[in-house]
Design an enzyme around this catalytic site. Structure first.
Site, PDB file in Angstrom:
ATOM      1  CE  LYS A  13      -2.030  -0.385   4.016  1.00 49.07           C
ATOM      2  NZ  LYS A  13      -1.152   0.533   4.721  1.00 49.07           N
ATOM      3  NE  ARG A  88      -4.212   0.619   9.861  1.00 47.98           N
ATOM      4  CZ  ARG A  88      -3.001   0.932   9.011  1.00 47.98           C
ATOM      5  NH1 ARG A  88      -3.184   2.142   8.589  1.00 47.98           N
ATOM      6  NH2 ARG A  88      -2.148   0.311   9.080  1.00 47.98           N
ATOM      7  NE  ARG A 127       7.266  -3.462   6.372  1.00 45.77           N
ATOM      8  CZ  ARG A 127       6.016  -2.758   6.364  1.00 45.77           C
ATOM      9  NH1 ARG A 127       5.349  -2.378   4.927  1.00 45.77           N
ATOM     10  NH2 ARG A 127       5.260  -2.724   7.281  1.00 45.77           N
ATOM     11  NE  ARG A 129       6.852   0.695   9.494  1.00 44.67           N
ATOM     12  CZ  ARG A 129       5.604   0.447   8.937  1.00 44.67           C
ATOM     13  NH1 ARG A 129       5.393   0.751   7.750  1.00 44.67           N
ATOM     14  NH2 ARG A 129       4.532  -0.113   9.789  1.00 44.67           N
ATOM     15  NE  ARG A 140       1.885  -2.911  11.505  1.00 43.25           N
ATOM     16  CZ  ARG A 140       3.085  -2.916  11.375  1.00 43.25           C
ATOM     17  NH1 ARG A 140       3.955  -3.500  12.234  1.00 43.25           N
ATOM     18  NH2 ARG A 140       3.691  -2.861  10.005  1.00 43.25           N
TER      19      ARG A 140
HETATM   20  P1  ADP Z   1       1.150  -0.915   8.180  1.00 40.07           P
HETATM   21  O1  ADP Z   1       0.008  -0.766   7.103  1.00 40.07           O
HETATM   22  O2  ADP Z   1       2.256  -1.471   7.484  1.00 40.07           O
HETATM   23  O3  ADP Z   1       0.619  -1.300   9.320  1.00 40.07           O
HETATM   24  P2  ADP Z   1       1.112   2.089   8.646  1.00 40.07           P
HETATM   25  O4  ADP Z   1       2.288   2.840   8.511  1.00 40.07           O
HETATM   26  O5  ADP Z   1       0.026   2.283   7.539  1.00 40.07           O
HETATM   27  O6  ADP Z   1       1.669   0.362   8.506  1.00 40.07           O
HETATM   28  O7  ADP Z   1       0.788   1.972   9.947  1.00 40.07           O
HETATM   29  C1  ADP Z   1       1.363   1.965  11.274  1.00 40.07           C
HETATM   30  C2  ADP Z   1       0.666   1.913  12.506  1.00 40.07           C
HETATM   31  O8  ADP Z   1       0.155   3.281  12.631  1.00 40.07           O
HETATM   32  C3  ADP Z   1      -0.637   1.031  12.669  1.00 40.07           C
HETATM   33  O9  ADP Z   1       0.017  -0.170  13.204  1.00 40.07           O
HETATM   34  C4  ADP Z   1      -1.374   1.771  13.704  1.00 40.07           C
HETATM   35  O10 ADP Z   1      -0.909   1.616  15.110  1.00 40.07           O
HETATM   36  C5  ADP Z   1      -1.377   3.128  13.554  1.00 40.07           C
HETATM   37  N1  ADP Z   1      -2.461   3.585  12.370  1.00 40.07           N
HETATM   38  C6  ADP Z   1      -1.820   4.261  11.337  1.00 40.07           C
HETATM   39  N2  ADP Z   1      -3.042   4.349  10.377  1.00 40.07           N
HETATM   40  C7  ADP Z   1      -4.240   4.195  11.383  1.00 40.07           C
HETATM   41  C8  ADP Z   1      -5.553   4.591  11.499  1.00 40.07           C
HETATM   42  N3  ADP Z   1      -6.263   5.095  10.324  1.00 40.07           N
HETATM   43  N4  ADP Z   1      -6.291   4.242  12.626  1.00 40.07           N
HETATM   44  C9  ADP Z   1      -5.672   3.604  13.660  1.00 40.07           C
HETATM   45  N5  ADP Z   1      -4.278   3.499  13.624  1.00 40.07           N
HETATM   46  C10 ADP Z   1      -3.527   3.930  12.659  1.00 40.07           C
END
Ligand code: ADP
Length: 194
Positions: A13, A88, A127, A129, A140
């Site tokens: 994504k 999300r 990855r 991170r 997650r």
């Molecule tokens: P990934 O899709 O690989 O999990 P992201 O960078 O999109 O990584 O998100 C990392 C973290 O940020 C998530 O595990 C969550 O804790 C938080 N997060 C990101 N976007 C949201 C959202 N829309 N609602 C709630 N938590 C979020």
């Protein structure tokens, strides 16, 4: 065009949404990046979000909505943006629809990047991170199944969901993304002509 990207961690994504934003010339808004930035700066939102992020939980809807909607208000988002990682949860999707409706806008589409569990685990383990250790990643993925997966029905019922196969090279996936967006553009101009 307002486009949202949905997909589990490791689906690609981030990469695809950055490329699409560049291609369309609109801002790329990643809630993960915004939240990681807020954590680094130790802002009020960052402090509140840190614990959830470190354990692989979702940050609460109201904190995320606050950070996203204040960004969406900026003039560079007027002609559209690509949302990566937001919404999300179903309540976040409802909040976004409400926010857009108040401004006379509609979501152009929701793109789901679909990838098999085996490929996800393979990609995530290479990855590296900081929140990618195994326990966090599994949490997650669980959170995705529980809270984000229902969004697919939400957008499916509104007929804005487009499923994109996420396996293959980044270029292969991106040409699928471009194909879907081109179709979205032509059907929205047909709607406008009616
Ligand atoms: P990934 O899709 O690989 O999990 P992201 O960078 O999109 O990584 O998100 C990392 C973290 O940020 C998530 O595990 C969550 O804790 C938080 N997060 C990101 N976007 C949201 C959202 N829309 N609602 C709630 N938590 C979020």
């Amino acid at each position: 065009m307002q486009i949202v990207f949905i997909g589990p961690p490791g689906a690609g994504k981030g990469t695809q949404s950055v490329r699409l934003a560049e291609y369309l010339g609109v801002p790329h808004l990643s809630t993960g990046e915004m939240l990681r930035g807020a954590c680094r700066q130790k802002s009020e939102i960052g402090i509140k979000a840190t614990e959830a992020m470190e354990s692989g939980q979702l940050v609460s809807d109201d904190l995320v909505e606050e950070i996203v909607f204040s960004r969406l208000e900026k003039p560079d988002c007027e002609s559209g943006c690509i949302l990566d990682g937001f919404p999300r949860t179903v309540p976040q999707a409802e909040a976004l629809d409400h926010w857009l409706a108040k401004r006379g806008q509609l979501l152009s589409g929701a793109l789901e990047l679909r990838v098999s569990k085996e490929l996800l685990v393979e990609r995530l383990s290479s990855r590296g991170r900081e929140d990618d250790d195994q326990g966090t990643v599994l949490e997650r993925l669980r959170q995705y199944d529980k809270l984000t997966h229902p969004l697919l029905d939400y957008y499916g019922n509104r007929q804005v969901l487009q499923v994109i196969e996420g396996s293959g090279t980044q270029d292969e996936v991106f040409s699928r993304v471009q194909g879907v967006v081109a179709e979205m553009n032509s059907s929205s101009s047909e709607q406008a002509e009616k």
